[in-house]
Design an enzyme around this catalytic site. Structure first.
Site, short mmCIF file in Angstrom:
data_model
loop_
_atom_site.label_atom_id
_atom_site.label_comp_id
_atom_site.label_asym_id
_atom_site.label_seq_id
_atom_site.Cartn_x
_atom_site.Cartn_y
_atom_site.Cartn_z
N ASP A 1 0.85 -1.19 0.00
CA ASP A 1 0.00 0.00 0.00
C ASP A 1 0.89 1.24 0.00
O ASP A 1 1.97 1.23 0.58
CB ASP A 1 -0.91 0.02 1.23
N ASP B 1 -7.04 -1.42 -4.62
CA ASP B 1 -8.09 -1.09 -3.65
C ASP B 1 -9.07 -0.06 -4.21
O ASP B 1 -10.28 -0.13 -3.94
CB ASP B 1 -7.47 -0.55 -2.36
#
Length: 175
Positions: A135, A154
């Protein structure tokens, strides 16, 4: 002069050439998966773990790992969650492919499924390759705190889920 109606031999169906089929949706998913993986590889090579690069007063680039699911759900579960979330991703991809094939003419529906499938594949690649998801997008509000870091995959899953619900609402309102 009467024209003959085209009939297909028994057991064969005529294919309507005007329907695009699944190809555009698979192409979109491929583009998103590639964008997701290129950005993750770039962050992986350019940042040390936890390193932050401030971009604006509300956004940073940061390199963090998420062994769990959304919001680090089950992130500290000891490793078994990697296989659970990988299986869920594979199931989601299979479901999306089935539904896109069955409903290829429903544009918003297939667009939503394509985004969800791309996100699932992007994060699945990370889980299989690294054991965690990379991330790097960090949004925050001063005085409030940081939203959990996320990535392009995401975004695909989130936007796809919103469009999926919107498509269903629009379909219900039509009937």
């Amino acid at each position: 002069m009467a024209t003959k109606k085209k009939t297909s031999p028994p057991g064969l169906k005529l294919v309507n050439k005007s329907t695009p089929g699944m190809l555009p949706w698979l192409g979109l998913a491929l583009i998103i998966v590639l964008l997701d993986q290129v950005t993750k590889i770039t962050v992986e090579r350019s940042f040390a773990y936890g390193e932050t690069l401030p971009i604006t007063g509300f956004f940073n680039l940061i390199k963090v790992y998420n062994p769990g699911a959304a919001f680090s759900f089950l992130g500290d579960a000891g490793g078994w969650q990697r296989y659970l979330f990988s299986a869920i991703a594979l199931g989601a991809v299979g479901f999306c492919l089935y539904m896109m094939k069955k409903n290829a003419t429903q544009r918003l529906f297939c667009f939503a499924l394509s985004l969800i499938m791309a996100g699932a594949i992007g994060n699945l690649i990370d889980r299989l390759a690294y054991g965690h998801v990379i991330d790097f997008l960090d949004f925050y509000w001063k005085g409030v705190g940081h939203f959990p870091a996320f990535n392009i995959a995401d975004i695909g899953i989130s936007v796809g889920a919103i469009l999926f619900v919107l498509d269903e609402l629009l379909r219900v309102n039509k009937s």
